[in-house]
Design an enzyme around this catalytic site. Structure first.
Site, PDB file in Angstrom:
ATOM      1  CG  ASP A 419      -1.666   1.216   1.338  1.00  0.00           C
ATOM      2  OD1 ASP A 419      -2.575   1.518   0.602  1.00  0.00           O
ATOM      3  OD2 ASP A 419      -1.549   2.012   2.390  1.00  0.00           O
ATOM      4  CD  GLU A 472      -2.617   2.664  -3.154  1.00  0.00           C
ATOM      5  OE1 GLU A 472      -3.712   3.093  -3.127  1.00  0.00           O
ATOM      6  OE2 GLU A 472      -2.073   2.477  -2.027  1.00  0.00           O
TER       7      GLU A 472
END
Length: 740
Positions: A419, A472
Site C-alpha cells: 500500500d 499501489e
C-alpha cells in the site's frame, strides 16, 4: 553456560547477612522496579566457601522454598518488597516452590539461566538479518538448557529497563525484568512455563527514568481483540496444511488469467449478532461465492492487527499478527487453506509505508524515535497523521522484510499488495516547500525507501518465485515492475491508477458530453505495456463521498446499470489484470461502509442479479479465452479497430492469442442510442459469434443485438479486408469471436 555465563557473582565475605553493602542501592532499585541488572543480583551465586546463595524476587509471595537434590530448603524473606534468599551446600540445579495467596506453585528460577539467544544470532540481528528477526525476536515456546518453557525477546536498544508483564505475573512490572544483550540492543528472558494463550506486554523504562505505557510486542504472532491491546503467547502447535498440491503447482505464470475480488473481511457479510464473521464462517461463505463468480484470487484489505477499525487495516500495530476480530491465527490459516482447496489464490494488503501513533504501538518504542524518523519532516505522514518507518536503519528494514516473509511463509499467501508506495518513494509526498528534507543529492527521491523496496522484492522473488508483490503506486515512477538488476523496483505488478481515474471520469460524464473526452478511454493504451498492470476498481473509489460504482453512472436506474455493465465489459476485454472491490458485482447503490455488510437484499431485484451474473460470465470468458489474457503485457496481443470515433463514442479493439491463434473483438457503444449497420474491420473472414452482450435481458438489458452472430462482408475497413456490419446496443459492450 552460553557466552561464558557463570551463575551469580562471588560474595564479599565481609558483608553482613550475606548482602554486600555496595549492592544495596542496586537491589533497592531492582525491588522497586527501577533499572538494575537482574542477572547480576538474582539467581545463584557461588560463595567463596563453595556454597551457593540463591536470591529470588517474588513480590506478593507468602513464602518460598528451594527444591534441590531431593532436599527442601526454606528461603528467608530478607526484604518485605519480595526478596527471598537461601544458601545451598553447593552449586546445583534447583526449582522453586512458591506459596502465593491462591496456592502453591512450582517453577524454575528464570534468573538461573544463561543467555537465551546465541552470540551468532545476536550478531545477525545487529546486522539487520530478517531471518534472525523472525527466529529470535518475539515469543516462542522452546527448550533452553534442557528445560521447556517460553522465551521472550524484544529490540529496545535505548531503554534503561524492560520487563515482561502479563497474566502469568499479575501484570506486576517489578516481577520479570529482562537481560540486555548490548551488542544488538535486545532484551531477553526465558520463563520455564507453558504460557500459550496468556496475554503479555513489555514495560519499558526510558532514559529519564520514566515509564512508558506498556507496549505490545512488535513481533506478536497473536493479539487480543480490539479495543484491548495486549499480545498473546502463541500456541506451540503449527497448523497442518492440506494445500501441498496448490503450493507445488503455484508459479508466477505471466500469461495466466487474473481476476481479483477485493474484500474487506469485516464488512463483506456480518454475523447474526451484527459483528464480523470469523475466519471459518468466511471460508464457508466467501470461498464458494468467489469461486462461483469465477474469480481467480481474493485480495483482503490488511488483516494485520490494527487498533482503529475505521482505518480498514491500513494503520497496523501488529505486522506479524492477523487481527483477532476474526479469530486466532490458526483460523486465518484454515481460511487460506480453504481458498487453495477451492482453486483460489490469496493476496493480502501489506502496509510498510506508515504506522499509527498509538501509545501501545511502535511510536517512540524505547523512548526514542526507534522505528520512525525523529524529524517530523521525514517521520510524519500529514495525510493520515501516522509515522513513517526509517528505512535507512538496518534493524527497521529487516523488521519489515521479516514481516512480509512471515505472512508469505506462515500463511501460504500467494501475494502481497504493498500500500501507498508513492508516499514511500518521494520525500516531498503531500508536503509543501520547506516541509521536507532533500536526499543527499538534493533530490526528492527517498533513496532509502527505494533500496528497501528493492530488497523486499528481491528477497521474496528469490525465496518464493510464485508469489506476487503488487504496488499501489500512483505516479509515473519508471520501472516499478522492472527487475532490480535493470534499475527497477522489482514488483511483479502495479495498480494502474491512471487508467482507473481516466476511465471512471469518462463513465461519470453524461453520454452527450463523452464525445469531447474520448481519449480518457483510449489513453491507457499509450502506456499499457510500460509495466505489468492491474486494472483496479478498488475500495478507494467507493468511499469518502465518492459514491458506489453504480451511483457514479449517469442517467436513470436503467441507464446506470447499463453504463456499469458496458464499463465492466470494456474493462474485462482491456489489457491488464482485473480487480473489483466487493459490492461492485451487486450494483451496490450506497457507498461502502466498513461498519455495515453489503446490501445483499439487492439481489432480489432483476437488474442487480443480472449484473452479478454478468461478472460471473466476464470471469468465465477471461479464463476460457486465451486472447483475453495471454498477451496482457505484449503489444502483439492488442490492436485498435475503432479508437477515434468521437462522434459516436464507440470503441472497438481486437485481442489476439499468439499461442492458439484465437482472436476476440470487443466493441463498446457508450451512448444510449442503438447504432445500426456499424462497420468494424476484422482480421478474419467467416462467421463471428456474439459470445457476450452486456445488453442481454439475462443481465437486465434491452436485448438488442446481432441474433447470436453474423458473417463478415468483403468490405475493407480499419486495415482489414473483411468487416462486420453490427447492430450496437445502447450503453453496451459486445464480445465476438470468429468461429472459423
Amino acid at each position: 553456560m552460553d557466552d561464558g555465563y557463570e551463575p551469580g557473582h562471588m560474595l564479599d565475605p565481609g558483608a553482613a547477612d550475606g548482602m554486600p553493602s555496595d549492592r544495596a542501592p542496586a537491589l533497592d532499585a531492582l525491588l522497586d522496579g527501577q533499572p538494575a541488572d537482574p542477572f547480576a543480583l538474582l539467581g545463584p551465586c557461588r560463595l567463596s566457601d563453595g556454597r551457593c546463595r540463591v536470591r529470588v524476587m517474588l513480590q506478593g509471595a507468602q513464602a518460598a522454598t528451594l527444591l534441590a537434590d531431593g532436599v527442601d530448603v526454606p528461603m528467608q524473606q530478607v526484604d518485605p518488597r519480595g526478596l527471598f534468599e537461601a544458601v545451598l551446600p553447593s552449586v546445583c540445579p534447583y526449582r522453586l516452590r512458591i506459596a502465593w495467596p491462591d496456592g502453591l506453585h512450582e517453577t524454575e528460577d528464570p534468573y538461573r539461566f544463561g543467555n537465551v539467544i546465541d552470540a551468532a544470532t545476536i550478531q545477525r540481528l545487529a546486522n539487520g538479518d530478517p531471518d534472525a528477526v523472525r527466529s529470535a525476536l518475539g515469543v516462542y515456546a522452546c527448550e533452553h538448557e534442557g528445560i521447556a518453557g517460553t522465551r521472550f525477546a524484544v529490540w529496545a536498544p535505548n531503554a534503561r529497563r524492560v520487563a515482561v508483564v502479563g497474566d502469568f505475573n499479575g501484570w506486576d512490572e517489578r516481577r520479570h525484568p529482562m537481560r540486555l544483550r548490548h551488542d544488538a540492543g535486545v532484551w531477553e528472558l526465558f520463563l520455564a512455563e507453558e504460557l500459550a494463550g496468556q496475554r503479555y506486554k513489555y514495560a519499558i523504562t526510558v532514559n529519564d527514568g520514566s515509564r512508558l505505557q506498556q507496549k505490545a510486542d512488535p513481533l506478536a504472532r497473536r493479539t487480543e481483540p480490539p479495543p484491548a491491546t495486549a499480545s498473546i503467547v502463541p500456541s506451540r502447535e503449527s497448523y497442518a496444511w492440506s494445500d501441498h498440491a496448490w503450493m507445488a503447482a503455484r508459479a508466477d505464470a505471466p500469461d495466466a488469467p487474473i481476476s481479483i475480488y477485493e474484500v474487506h473481511a469485516a464488512s463483506w457479510r456480518r454475523a447474526a449478532d451484527g459483528g464480523p464473521l470469523d475466519w471459518d464462517a468466511l471460508a464457508a461463505a466467501l470461498v464458494p461465492y468467489a469461486t462461483g463468480l469465477g474469480f481467480t484470487h481474493i485480495e483482503l484489505l490488511p488483516v494485520s492487527e490494527h487498533p482503529f477499525g475505521g482505518s480498514w487495516g491500513y494503520q497496523p500495530v501488529g505486522l506479524f499478527a492477523p487481527t483477532a476480530r476474526h479469530g486466532d491465527p490458526a483460523g486465518f490459516a484454515r481460511f487460506v487453506d480453504a481458498c487453495h482447496g477451492a482453486g483460489l489464490g490469496v493476496i493480502v494488503d501489506w502496509v510498510g509505508a506508515h504506522f499509527p501513533d498509538d501509545a501501545h504501538g511502535l511510536q517512540r518504542f524505547d523512548g526514542t524515535a526507534l522505528y520512525e524518523h525523529a524529524d517530523p519532516r521525514e517521520g510524519v505522514h500529514r495525510d493520515w497523521n501516522t509515522l513513517i518507518y526509517n528505512y535507512g536503519r538496518n534493524e527497521v528494514a529487516a523488521y519489515l522484510v521479516a514481516s512480509a516473509l512471515d505472512w508469505i511463509e506462515r500463511f501460504h499467501l500467494d501475494g502481497l499488495r504493498v500500500d501507498a508506495v508513492a508516499s514511500m518513494l518521494y520525500r516531498d509526498y503531500s508536503r509543501g516547500e520547506g516541509e521536507w528534507v532533500p536526499n543527499e543529492h538534493g533530490g526528492r527521491e527517498n533513496l532509502q525507501a527505494v533500496a528497501f523496496l528493492r530488497r523486499l522484492n528481491d528477497e521474496i522473488r528469490s525465496r518464493h518465485p510464485g508469489v506476487w508483490v503488487m504496488a499501489e503506486e500512483s505516479t509515473a515512477w519508471p520501472g516499478v515492475t522492472a527487475p532490480t538488476a535493470q534499475g527497477g523496483l522489482g514488483f511483479s505488478h502495479k495498480w494502474n491508477m491512471g487508467w482507473m481515474h481516466d476511465t471512471l471520469q469518462y463513465m461519470q460524464r453524461d453520454p452527450v458530453h463523452r464525445q469531447h473526452h474520448h481519449s480518457e478511454m483510449t489513453f491507457g493504451m499509450v502506456y499499457a505495456y510500460s509495466e505489468r498492470f492491474v486494472l483496479p476498481l478498488s475500495h478507494d473509489e467507493v468511499v469518502h463521498g465518492k459514491g458506489s460504482l453504480l451511483s457514479k453512472m449517469p442517467g436513470d436506474d436503467w441507464q446506470q446499470h447499463a453504463n456499469l455493465r458496458a464499463y465492466l465489459g470494456f474493462m474485462w476485454a482491456h489489457p491488464g489484470r482485473k480487480l473489483l472491490f466487493m459490492g461492485g458485482e451487486l450494483g451496490q447503490r450506497r457507498e461502502w461502509s466498513h461498519d455495515h455488510a453489503l446490501d445483499w437484499h439487492l439481489l432480489s431485484e432483476p437488474r442487480h442479479a443480472g449484473l452479478q451474473r454478468l461478472v460471473g460470465d466476464l470471469n468465465h470468458g477471461l479464463r476460457t479465452r486465451p486472447a483475453l489474457h495471454v498477451d496482457d503485457d505484449r503489444p502483439g496481443g492488442f490492436e485498435w479497430s475503432v479508437g477515434d470515433d468521437h462522434a459516436n463514442s464507440v470503441f472497438a479493439f481486437v485481442r489476439h492469442d499468439r499461442t492458439g491463434g484465437g482472436v476476440l473483438l470487443a466493441v463498446s457503444n457508450m451512448t444510449p442510442q442503438v447504432l445500426h449497420d456499424y462497420r468494424v474491420g476484422v482480421p478474419r473472414a467467416g462467421r463471428w459469434r456474439e459470445v457476450l452482450n452486456t445488453d442481454s435481458a439475462f443481465y437486465g438489458g434491452s436485448n438488442v443485438g446481432n441474433g447470436g452472430g453474423l458473417p463478415t462482408s468483403p468490405d475493407p475497413m480499419h486495415g482489414h479486408a473483411q468487416s462486420l456490419h453490427l447492430t450496437l446496443p445502447p450503453l453496451a459492450t459486445l464480445w465476438l469471436e470468429c468461429e472459423d
